[in-house]
Design a protein around this motif. Structure first.
Motif, PDB file in Angstrom:
ATOM      1  N   MET A 159     -13.532  22.086   1.353  1.00 33.56           N
ATOM      2  CA  MET A 159     -12.162  22.582   1.193  1.00 33.56           C
ATOM      3  C   MET A 159     -11.412  22.460   2.507  1.00 33.56           C
ATOM      4  O   MET A 159     -11.939  22.802   3.556  1.00 33.56           O
ATOM      5  CB  MET A 159     -12.166  24.040   0.757  1.00 33.56           C
ATOM      6  N   ALA A 160     -10.203  22.043   2.413  1.00 32.49           N
ATOM      7  CA  ALA A 160      -9.405  21.854   3.618  1.00 32.49           C
ATOM      8  C   ALA A 160      -8.509  23.064   3.822  1.00 32.49           C
ATOM      9  O   ALA A 160      -8.369  23.910   2.947  1.00 32.49           O
ATOM     10  CB  ALA A 160      -8.553  20.600   3.466  1.00 32.49           C
ATOM     11  N   TYR A 161      -7.950  23.091   4.975  1.00 28.26           N
ATOM     12  CA  TYR A 161      -7.060  24.205   5.283  1.00 28.26           C
ATOM     13  C   TYR A 161      -5.915  24.276   4.285  1.00 28.26           C
ATOM     14  O   TYR A 161      -5.283  23.276   3.979  1.00 28.26           O
ATOM     15  CB  TYR A 161      -6.469  24.037   6.679  1.00 28.26           C
ATOM     16  N   GLN A 162      -5.640  25.481   3.837  1.00 29.24           N
ATOM     17  CA  GLN A 162      -4.475  25.671   2.978  1.00 29.24           C
ATOM     18  C   GLN A 162      -3.252  25.989   3.819  1.00 29.24           C
ATOM     19  O   GLN A 162      -2.232  26.435   3.312  1.00 29.24           O
ATOM     20  CB  GLN A 162      -4.742  26.806   1.992  1.00 29.24           C
ATOM     21  N   LEU A 163      -3.425  25.720   5.066  1.00 31.78           N
ATOM     22  CA  LEU A 163      -2.399  26.030   6.037  1.00 31.78           C
ATOM     23  C   LEU A 163      -1.064  25.366   5.721  1.00 31.78           C
ATOM     24  O   LEU A 163      -0.003  25.925   5.957  1.00 31.78           O
ATOM     25  CB  LEU A 163      -2.910  25.539   7.396  1.00 31.78           C
ATOM     26  N   TYR A 164      -1.131  24.169   5.169  1.00 29.28           N
ATOM     27  CA  TYR A 164       0.091  23.388   5.037  1.00 29.28           C
ATOM     28  C   TYR A 164       0.837  23.649   3.746  1.00 29.28           C
ATOM     29  O   TYR A 164       1.768  22.936   3.409  1.00 29.28           O
ATOM     30  CB  TYR A 164      -0.246  21.895   5.158  1.00 29.28           C
ATOM     31  N   ARG A 165       0.421  24.657   3.025  1.00 24.09           N
ATOM     32  CA  ARG A 165       1.132  24.948   1.776  1.00 24.09           C
ATOM     33  C   ARG A 165       2.497  25.544   2.068  1.00 24.09           C
ATOM     34  O   ARG A 165       3.406  25.446   1.243  1.00 24.09           O
ATOM     35  CB  ARG A 165       0.315  25.904   0.916  1.00 24.09           C
ATOM     36  N   ASN A 166       2.609  26.192   3.210  1.00 18.77           N
ATOM     37  CA  ASN A 166       3.893  26.799   3.528  1.00 18.77           C
ATOM     38  C   ASN A 166       4.739  25.869   4.380  1.00 18.77           C
ATOM     39  O   ASN A 166       5.179  26.216   5.464  1.00 18.77           O
ATOM     40  CB  ASN A 166       3.678  28.129   4.242  1.00 18.77           C
ATOM     41  N   THR A 167       4.908  24.679   3.895  1.00 18.57           N
ATOM     42  CA  THR A 167       5.807  23.737   4.539  1.00 18.57           C
ATOM     43  C   THR A 167       6.799  23.265   3.486  1.00 18.57           C
ATOM     44  O   THR A 167       6.671  23.618   2.321  1.00 18.57           O
ATOM     45  CB  THR A 167       5.024  22.517   5.055  1.00 18.57           C
ATOM     46  N   THR A 168       7.767  22.506   3.909  1.00 19.06           N
ATOM     47  CA  THR A 168       8.719  21.992   2.924  1.00 19.06           C
ATOM     48  C   THR A 168       7.986  21.282   1.805  1.00 19.06           C
ATOM     49  O   THR A 168       8.228  21.517   0.621  1.00 19.06           O
ATOM     50  CB  THR A 168       9.690  21.009   3.594  1.00 19.06           C
ATOM     51  N   LEU A 169       7.086  20.415   2.210  1.00 19.69           N
ATOM     52  CA  LEU A 169       6.351  19.645   1.220  1.00 19.69           C
ATOM     53  C   LEU A 169       5.527  20.557   0.323  1.00 19.69           C
ATOM     54  O   LEU A 169       5.534  20.438  -0.905  1.00 19.69           O
ATOM     55  CB  LEU A 169       5.437  18.656   1.955  1.00 19.69           C
ATOM     56  N   GLY A 170       4.828  21.466   0.954  1.00 20.25           N
ATOM     57  CA  GLY A 170       3.961  22.334   0.172  1.00 20.25           C
ATOM     58  C   GLY A 170       4.729  23.287  -0.713  1.00 20.25           C
ATOM     59  O   GLY A 170       4.361  23.531  -1.860  1.00 20.25           O
ATOM     60  N   ASN A 171       5.801  23.840  -0.178  1.00 19.43           N
ATOM     61  CA  ASN A 171       6.565  24.796  -0.964  1.00 19.43           C
ATOM     62  C   ASN A 171       7.244  24.132  -2.138  1.00 19.43           C
ATOM     63  O   ASN A 171       7.324  24.709  -3.225  1.00 19.43           O
ATOM     64  CB  ASN A 171       7.589  25.502  -0.079  1.00 19.43           C
ATOM     65  N   SER A 172       7.754  22.939  -1.902  1.00 17.30           N
ATOM     66  CA  SER A 172       8.400  22.274  -3.035  1.00 17.30           C
ATOM     67  C   SER A 172       7.378  21.967  -4.113  1.00 17.30           C
ATOM     68  O   SER A 172       7.675  22.048  -5.311  1.00 17.30           O
ATOM     69  CB  SER A 172       9.123  21.012  -2.581  1.00 17.30           C
ATOM     70  N   LEU A 173       6.168  21.658  -3.700  1.00 19.22           N
ATOM     71  CA  LEU A 173       5.137  21.431  -4.707  1.00 19.22           C
ATOM     72  C   LEU A 173       4.832  22.715  -5.453  1.00 19.22           C
ATOM     73  O   LEU A 173       4.719  22.727  -6.688  1.00 19.22           O
ATOM     74  CB  LEU A 173       3.859  20.893  -4.048  1.00 19.22           C
ATOM     75  N   GLN A 174       4.710  23.784  -4.735  1.00 16.41           N
ATOM     76  CA  GLN A 174       4.399  25.046  -5.395  1.00 16.41           C
ATOM     77  C   GLN A 174       5.504  25.470  -6.334  1.00 16.41           C
ATOM     78  O   GLN A 174       5.248  25.980  -7.441  1.00 16.41           O
ATOM     79  CB  GLN A 174       4.158  26.133  -4.341  1.00 16.41           C
ATOM     80  N   GLU A 175       6.721  25.271  -5.908  1.00 13.95           N
ATOM     81  CA  GLU A 175       7.827  25.633  -6.797  1.00 13.95           C
ATOM     82  C   GLU A 175       7.818  24.786  -8.048  1.00 13.95           C
ATOM     83  O   GLU A 175       8.075  25.271  -9.158  1.00 13.95           O
ATOM     84  CB  GLU A 175       9.155  25.471  -6.058  1.00 13.95           C
ATOM     85  N   SER A 176       7.561  23.509  -7.862  1.00 12.70           N
ATOM     86  CA  SER A 176       7.522  22.640  -9.037  1.00 12.70           C
ATOM     87  C   SER A 176       6.416  23.065  -9.984  1.00 12.70           C
ATOM     88  O   SER A 176       6.607  23.121 -11.202  1.00 12.70           O
ATOM     89  CB  SER A 176       7.309  21.186  -8.613  1.00 12.70           C
ATOM     90  N   LEU A 177       5.272  23.384  -9.424  1.00 11.93           N
ATOM     91  CA  LEU A 177       4.178  23.831 -10.278  1.00 11.93           C
ATOM     92  C   LEU A 177       4.547  25.133 -10.968  1.00 11.93           C
ATOM     93  O   LEU A 177       4.229  25.340 -12.144  1.00 11.93           O
ATOM     94  CB  LEU A 177       2.913  24.021  -9.438  1.00 11.93           C
ATOM     95  N   ASP A 178       5.218  25.990 -10.244  1.00 16.72           N
ATOM     96  CA  ASP A 178       5.674  27.239 -10.852  1.00 16.72           C
ATOM     97  C   ASP A 178       6.520  26.985 -12.075  1.00 16.72           C
ATOM     98  O   ASP A 178       6.370  27.624 -13.118  1.00 16.72           O
ATOM     99  CB  ASP A 178       6.512  28.029  -9.841  1.00 16.72           C
ATOM    100  N   GLU A 179       7.441  26.067 -11.933  1.00 18.82           N
ATOM    101  CA  GLU A 179       8.327  25.786 -13.060  1.00 18.82           C
ATOM    102  C   GLU A 179       7.542  25.280 -14.244  1.00 18.82           C
ATOM    103  O   GLU A 179       7.792  25.662 -15.386  1.00 18.82           O
ATOM    104  CB  GLU A 179       9.383  24.752 -12.657  1.00 18.82           C
ATOM    105  N   LEU A 180       6.596  24.428 -13.959  1.00 23.89           N
ATOM    106  CA  LEU A 180       5.819  23.895 -15.082  1.00 23.89           C
ATOM    107  C   LEU A 180       4.971  24.981 -15.726  1.00 23.89           C
ATOM    108  O   LEU A 180       4.735  24.965 -16.926  1.00 23.89           O
ATOM    109  CB  LEU A 180       4.924  22.750 -14.604  1.00 23.89           C
TER     110      LEU A 180
END
Lengths: 146, 411
Positions: A1-22
């Protein structure tokens, strides 16, 4: 498992938001979203390690520092970030840095609240630290996230 | 560009990450039985959010950039075409198309409202008798976005069209539209227009029919869909107004119109919202003229049901009008009280001893953040040295990446 550190970046947040919507439209399950994020972690870590090749210098004044759970958090003021090509100045910057040497299983600190509420299994980390001063041979750190 | 190195790098990097993730995840999606469509949707959502965030230089995909540019152009063209098309439709039956289009297209936002609310049948009739003497039809402002129009009726009465008040979307047939045909035939052909309008817009002309029932002559009940849309917004805002404007039967019908207008709103003119905003601003301007010209009765009844806005663009309290301000004053007083601070007693003692910064300072838009990994953190007295790697930075709203970062700071 890699660091989840980068989830709170523009790239990561936009992905999370998109997943949220789905998830809200019930097109995917939360479990699948979690899998996507894990895949994202791998991809971004790999990409940063392999595809980025540039150097940055910065200078400023240190406002606060924190070292907890092997994560450094700094707040700097009046910082200049200098690259070969350009200069960026900011009044305040927060730096969150995970250990780059040993690979620890670690969940990133959330700087902004996650909209995804995931059930995660507990993870135990183990780090061997030698503190000759105290003659301790090993130290186990366990993190439980519910 | 000075920042070309990093800003060239970032979009490509993000692009590659997105591609990698999507490709890796495709299998997961299929395993779960989720359609490929959903995967594409995820990708689209992801990319769109990235574009919206403006953190990445330029569009994430050049193709999307081209598509967006093309879409915008097409939208604008479609909007213009729609406006012209609609005006043509409306005026087709009775009139020559060319002159009418010119007039209407020039001022697509012209809304002429018979102040059916404020005028009784007789007055309306007189006003409607305009065609005979409507040549002095003037528009106070004909530039785009100005609705106010002054009509001088045959009897000399100046009739100012107030789009805000009147929900009746009647539009007088502009005799000007028939340069060659004279004015007489206009009136005669007006009635067929109203009939023709029925099929054009669902229930709107039907609603209008009873409104005009008491009017001997109708110069025109041309509802231009654009204008219908344009007033739709105002309609919403002034729905309450309509309730106060007397003639209850008409009011109800007008409300129905409003709803239908709103429905039409959604369908047509993509540029509508902008126009609507402009019209709303004009509406306020029109209100200033209202006091002098049009009958004041309906105006006075506008205010009570509405929440008075004492600030911002929609402020109506500062306009000089002869309206009754009974309700206005009460609401004004209540709001003025909020400004008083009760901080006579400061927090006693120890309030200035705290040195630490509030952590609430983090409540701004762009928090400049760097997420990375550290190779080495060194400190000597109060001199700190940072050796960082593999980081993503968001500074001043922009994204940067680095493989290595070295920093100095003094604590």
């Amino acid at each position: 498992m890699a660091y989840q550190l980068y989830r709170n970046t523009t790239l990561g947040n936009s992905l999370q938001e998109s997943l949220d919507e789905l998830i809200q439209t019930q097109q995917i399950t939360p479990q699948l979203a979690l899998q996507v994020l894990l895949q994202f972690d791998k991809a971004i870590n790999t990409a940063l390690a392999n595809r980025v090749r540039n150097r940055v210098n910065f200078k400023g004044s240190l406002n606060t520092y924190r070292f907890c759970d092997n994560v450094w958090t700094f707040v700097l003021n009046d910082v200049e970030f200098r690259e070969v090509t350009d200069l960026v100045k900011v009044d305040k910057v927060k730096i969150v840095a995970c250990d780059g040497k040993s690979r620890l299983f670690f969940f990133s600190l959330s700087l902004r609240p996650f909209s995804l509420h995931l059930q995660t299994d507990s993870v135990r980390t183990r780090s061997h630290t030698s503190l000759s001063k105290y003659k301790t041979k090993s130290m186990t750190i366990s993190h439980t996230v519910v | 560009m000075a920042s070309s190195a990093n800003s060239n790098q970032v979009p490509k990097l993000y692009r590659s990450v997105i591609e990698d993730v999507i490709n890796e995840v495709r299998e997961l999606f299929l395993d779960e039985g989720v359609d490929e469509q959903v995967l594409m949707e995820l990708k689209t959502l992801w990319e769109n959010k990235l574009m919206q965030s403006k953190a990445v230089e330029g569009f994430n995909t050049e193709e999307q950039a081209a598509l967006q540019a093309a879409a915008q152009q097409q939208a604008q063209q479609a909007q213009q075409a729609t406006q012209q098309a609609q005006t043509q439709q409306v005026l087709l039956p009775p009139q020559q198309q060319a002159p009418q289009q010119q007039v209407i297209v020039q001022d697509p936002k012209i809304l002429q409202h018979m102040s059916a609310t404020g005028m009784n049948a007789a007055t309306t009739a007189a006003t409607l008798a305009l065609p005979t003497g409507i040549s002095p039809y003037q528009q106070l402002i004909t530039s785009q976005g100005q609705i106010l129009q002054v009509l001088r009726a045959a009897n000399g009465t100046q009739y100012i069209i107030q789009p805000q008040q009147q929900m009746v979307l009647q539009q007088q047939v502009l005799p000007q539209m028939q340069p060659g045909g004279g004015q007489a035939p206009v009136i005669q052909q007006v009635r067929p227009i109203t009939q023709v309008l029925a099929p054009l817009q669902g229930g709107l002309p039907q609603v209008l029919a009873p409104l005009q029932g008491g009017l001997p002559q109708q110069t025109g009940v041309i509802i231009q869909p654009q204008q219908v849309i344009l007033t739709g917004n105002k309609v919403q805002q002034n729905a309450q107004v309509m309730q106060m404007t007397g003639q209850p039967g008409q009011v109800q019908q007008i409300q129905q119109q409003v709803q239908q207008v709103q429905q039409v709103q959604g369908g047509a003119a993509p540029g509508g919202p902008q126009q609507q905003q402009q019209i709303q601003q004009q509406v306020q301007q029109v209100q200033q003229v209202q006091g002098g010209a049009a009958p004041g009765v309906p105006q006075q009844q506008q205010q009570p049901p509405m929440m008075l806005q004492v600030d911002g663009a929609g402020d109506t309290s500062s306009e000089d009008e002869d309206e009754e301000e009974e309700y206005d004053e009460e609401e004004d007083e209540e709001k003025e009280k909020d400004g008083e601070d009760g901080q006579v007693e400061e927090e006693p003692l120890n309030s200035e001893d705290d040195v630490s910064d509030e952590e609430d300072q983090e409540l701004f838009d762009t928090e400049n953040v760097v997420v990375c990994q550290y190779d080495k953190i060194h400190r000597s007295k109060n001199k700190w040295k940072f050796h960082l790697k593999d980081g993503i930075m968001n500074l001043n709203g922009r994204d940067y990446v680095f493989s290595k970062a070295i920093g100095d700071a003094e604590w």
